[in-house]
Motif scaffolding. Structure first.
Motif, PDB file in Angstrom:
ATOM      1  N   THR A   1     -12.192  78.607 -15.039  1.00 26.31           N
ATOM      2  CA  THR A   1     -10.788  78.358 -15.377  1.00 26.31           C
ATOM      3  C   THR A   1     -10.635  77.333 -16.508  1.00 26.31           C
ATOM      4  N   ASP A   2     -11.725  76.798 -17.002  1.00 21.96           N
ATOM      5  CA  ASP A   2     -11.687  75.822 -18.087  1.00 21.96           C
ATOM      6  C   ASP A   2     -11.542  76.530 -19.441  1.00 21.96           C
ATOM      7  N   PRO A   3     -11.090  75.815 -20.458  1.00 23.13           N
ATOM      8  CA  PRO A   3     -10.939  76.398 -21.795  1.00 23.13           C
ATOM      9  C   PRO A   3     -12.291  76.509 -22.504  1.00 23.13           C
ATOM     10  N   VAL A   4     -13.078  77.498 -22.125  1.00 28.93           N
ATOM     11  CA  VAL A   4     -14.437  77.654 -22.651  1.00 28.93           C
ATOM     12  C   VAL A   4     -14.534  78.744 -23.714  1.00 28.93           C
ATOM     13  N   MET A   5     -13.420  79.389 -24.014  1.00 27.78           N
ATOM     14  CA  MET A   5     -13.440  80.481 -24.991  1.00 27.78           C
ATOM     15  C   MET A   5     -12.872  79.983 -26.318  1.00 27.78           C
ATOM     16  N   THR A   6     -13.543  80.370 -27.397  1.00 28.56           N
ATOM     17  CA  THR A   6     -13.155  79.916 -28.727  1.00 28.56           C
ATOM     18  C   THR A   6     -12.694  81.098 -29.565  1.00 28.56           C
ATOM     19  N   LEU A   7     -11.578  80.897 -30.244  1.00 30.92           N
ATOM     20  CA  LEU A   7     -11.039  81.925 -31.144  1.00 30.92           C
ATOM     21  C   LEU A   7     -10.549  81.236 -32.404  1.00 30.92           C
ATOM     22  N   ARG A   8     -10.955  81.753 -33.535  1.00 31.27           N
ATOM     23  CA  ARG A   8     -10.439  81.259 -34.819  1.00 31.27           C
ATOM     24  C   ARG A   8      -9.263  82.145 -35.172  1.00 31.27           C
ATOM     25  N   GLY A   9      -8.063  81.582 -35.154  1.00 27.96           N
ATOM     26  CA  GLY A   9      -6.851  82.352 -35.392  1.00 27.96           C
ATOM     27  C   GLY A   9      -6.581  82.592 -36.860  1.00 27.96           C
ATOM     28  N   ALA A  10      -5.535  83.359 -37.116  1.00 29.10           N
ATOM     29  CA  ALA A  10      -5.127  83.656 -38.486  1.00 29.10           C
ATOM     30  C   ALA A  10      -4.683  82.406 -39.226  1.00 29.10           C
ATOM     31  N   ASP A  11      -4.381  81.340 -38.484  1.00 25.36           N
ATOM     32  CA  ASP A  11      -4.001  80.066 -39.076  1.00 25.36           C
ATOM     33  C   ASP A  11      -5.219  79.254 -39.502  1.00 25.36           C
ATOM     34  N   ASN A  12      -6.418  79.841 -39.335  1.00 25.44           N
ATOM     35  CA  ASN A  12      -7.683  79.186 -39.668  1.00 25.44           C
ATOM     36  C   ASN A  12      -7.912  77.943 -38.819  1.00 25.44           C
ATOM     37  N   VAL A  13      -7.387  77.984 -37.602  1.00 27.05           N
ATOM     38  CA  VAL A  13      -7.553  76.912 -36.629  1.00 27.05           C
ATOM     39  C   VAL A  13      -8.367  77.469 -35.472  1.00 27.05           C
ATOM     40  N   THR A  14      -9.268  76.654 -34.964  1.00 28.02           N
ATOM     41  CA  THR A  14     -10.054  77.054 -33.808  1.00 28.02           C
ATOM     42  C   THR A  14      -9.263  76.735 -32.549  1.00 28.02           C
ATOM     43  N   HIS A  15      -9.060  77.743 -31.735  1.00 32.92           N
ATOM     44  CA  HIS A  15      -8.299  77.608 -30.493  1.00 32.92           C
ATOM     45  C   HIS A  15      -9.262  77.711 -29.313  1.00 32.92           C
ATOM     46  N   SER A  16      -9.178  76.759 -28.379  1.00 35.73           N
ATOM     47  CA  SER A  16      -9.994  76.783 -27.165  1.00 35.73           C
ATOM     48  C   SER A  16      -9.107  77.256 -26.026  1.00 35.73           C
ATOM     49  N   LEU A  17      -9.481  78.390 -25.445  1.00 36.65           N
ATOM     50  CA  LEU A  17      -8.644  79.022 -24.437  1.00 36.65           C
ATOM     51  C   LEU A  17      -9.404  79.187 -23.121  1.00 36.65           C
ATOM     52  N   THR A  18      -8.645  79.239 -22.053  1.00 35.30           N
ATOM     53  CA  THR A  18      -9.226  79.611 -20.774  1.00 35.30           C
ATOM     54  C   THR A  18      -9.431  81.128 -20.787  1.00 35.30           C
ATOM     55  N   PRO A  19     -10.275  81.632 -19.912  1.00 37.11           N
ATOM     56  CA  PRO A  19     -10.407  83.085 -19.848  1.00 37.11           C
ATOM     57  C   PRO A  19      -9.066  83.780 -19.593  1.00 37.11           C
ATOM     58  N   GLU A  20      -8.245  83.207 -18.730  1.00 36.87           N
ATOM     59  CA  GLU A  20      -6.928  83.796 -18.447  1.00 36.87           C
ATOM     60  C   GLU A  20      -6.070  83.846 -19.704  1.00 36.87           C
ATOM     61  N   GLN A  21      -6.095  82.778 -20.492  1.00 39.50           N
ATOM     62  CA  GLN A  21      -5.315  82.741 -21.724  1.00 39.50           C
ATOM     63  C   GLN A  21      -5.841  83.760 -22.744  1.00 39.50           C
ATOM     64  N   MET A  22      -7.165  83.918 -22.808  1.00 37.40           N
ATOM     65  CA  MET A  22      -7.742  84.890 -23.742  1.00 37.40           C
ATOM     66  C   MET A  22      -7.309  86.307 -23.372  1.00 37.40           C
ATOM     67  N   VAL A  23      -7.358  86.629 -22.094  1.00 37.82           N
ATOM     68  CA  VAL A  23      -6.920  87.952 -21.652  1.00 37.82           C
ATOM     69  C   VAL A  23      -5.444  88.145 -21.998  1.00 37.82           C
ATOM     70  N   ALA A  24      -4.640  87.132 -21.743  1.00 48.36           N
ATOM     71  CA  ALA A  24      -3.206  87.226 -22.037  1.00 48.36           C
ATOM     72  C   ALA A  24      -2.967  87.433 -23.532  1.00 48.36           C
ATOM     73  N   LEU A  25      -3.713  86.718 -24.366  1.00 49.23           N
ATOM     74  CA  LEU A  25      -3.559  86.848 -25.820  1.00 49.23           C
ATOM     75  C   LEU A  25      -3.917  88.258 -26.287  1.00 49.23           C
ATOM     76  N   VAL A  26      -5.066  88.743 -25.864  1.00 47.89           N
ATOM     77  CA  VAL A  26      -5.502  90.069 -26.315  1.00 47.89           C
ATOM     78  C   VAL A  26      -4.579  91.149 -25.765  1.00 47.89           C
ATOM     79  N   ASP A  27      -4.166  91.016 -24.516  1.00 49.77           N
ATOM     80  CA  ASP A  27      -3.237  91.999 -23.956  1.00 49.77           C
ATOM     81  C   ASP A  27      -1.915  92.013 -24.724  1.00 49.77           C
ATOM     82  N   ALA A  28      -1.419  90.836 -25.081  1.00 52.66           N
ATOM     83  CA  ALA A  28      -0.171  90.765 -25.855  1.00 52.66           C
ATOM     84  C   ALA A  28      -0.357  91.396 -27.228  1.00 52.66           C
ATOM     85  N   GLY A  29      -1.497  91.124 -27.848  1.00 55.15           N
ATOM     86  CA  GLY A  29      -1.773  91.709 -29.159  1.00 55.15           C
ATOM     87  C   GLY A  29      -1.865  93.225 -29.100  1.00 55.15           C
TER      88      GLY A  29
END
Length: 132
Positions: A68-96
């Motif tokens: 449940t910790d923010p262990v996932m890393t994504l470099r967004g279109a804003d060129n910023v590295t975002h640290s997300l929890t697995p739940e947040q990553m799933v939510a982001l990709v599902d929304a996309g």
């Protein structure tokens, strides 16, 4: 050239233009608000979609393992590295993916002359008001 052949070519060119606008919008991406994190802009090129799908798969595995910790890393279109929890990553990709599906649906409705497009493809089909 017959009138039917000319009309067919014009329709094919217009459909191709709608497809190009759809693809441009998907590649440009969108910004999604993720609960507990905030806004993350992502792009939607084919490569991006493949990477995001892989991240969603990894996130689901991590969720299944109880992470449940923010262990996932994504470099967004804003060129910023975002640290997300697995739940947040799933939510982001599902929304996309839901957004991409909505963009696709608009292009189909335009070409099929259904929904808001019963009068056919509008001359200004690239206007933002038609697209999610």
């Amino acid at each position: 050239m017959t009138a039917d052949k000319k009309a067919e070519q014009e329709r094919a060119a217009l459909w191709a233009a709608v497809n190009a606008e759809r693809d441009r919008r998907i590649a440009a991406g969108n910004t999604f608000t993720i609960a507990g994190y905030g806004d993350i802009p992502i792009t939607g090129t084919v490569r991006d979609q493949i990477v995001l799908d892989a991240l969603r798969s990894k996130a689901r595995d991590l969720q299944d393992s109880g992470v449940t910790d923010p262990v996932m890393t994504l470099r967004g279109a804003d060129n910023v590295t975002h640290s997300l929890t697995p739940e947040q990553m799933v939510a982001l990709v599902d929304a996309g993916m839901a957004w991409i599906e909505a963009v696709m649906a608009v292009s189909w409705a335009m070409k099929d002359g259904v929904g808001d497009f019963t009068d056919g493809i509008p001359a200004d089909f690239a206007a933002d008001r038609y697209w999610p």
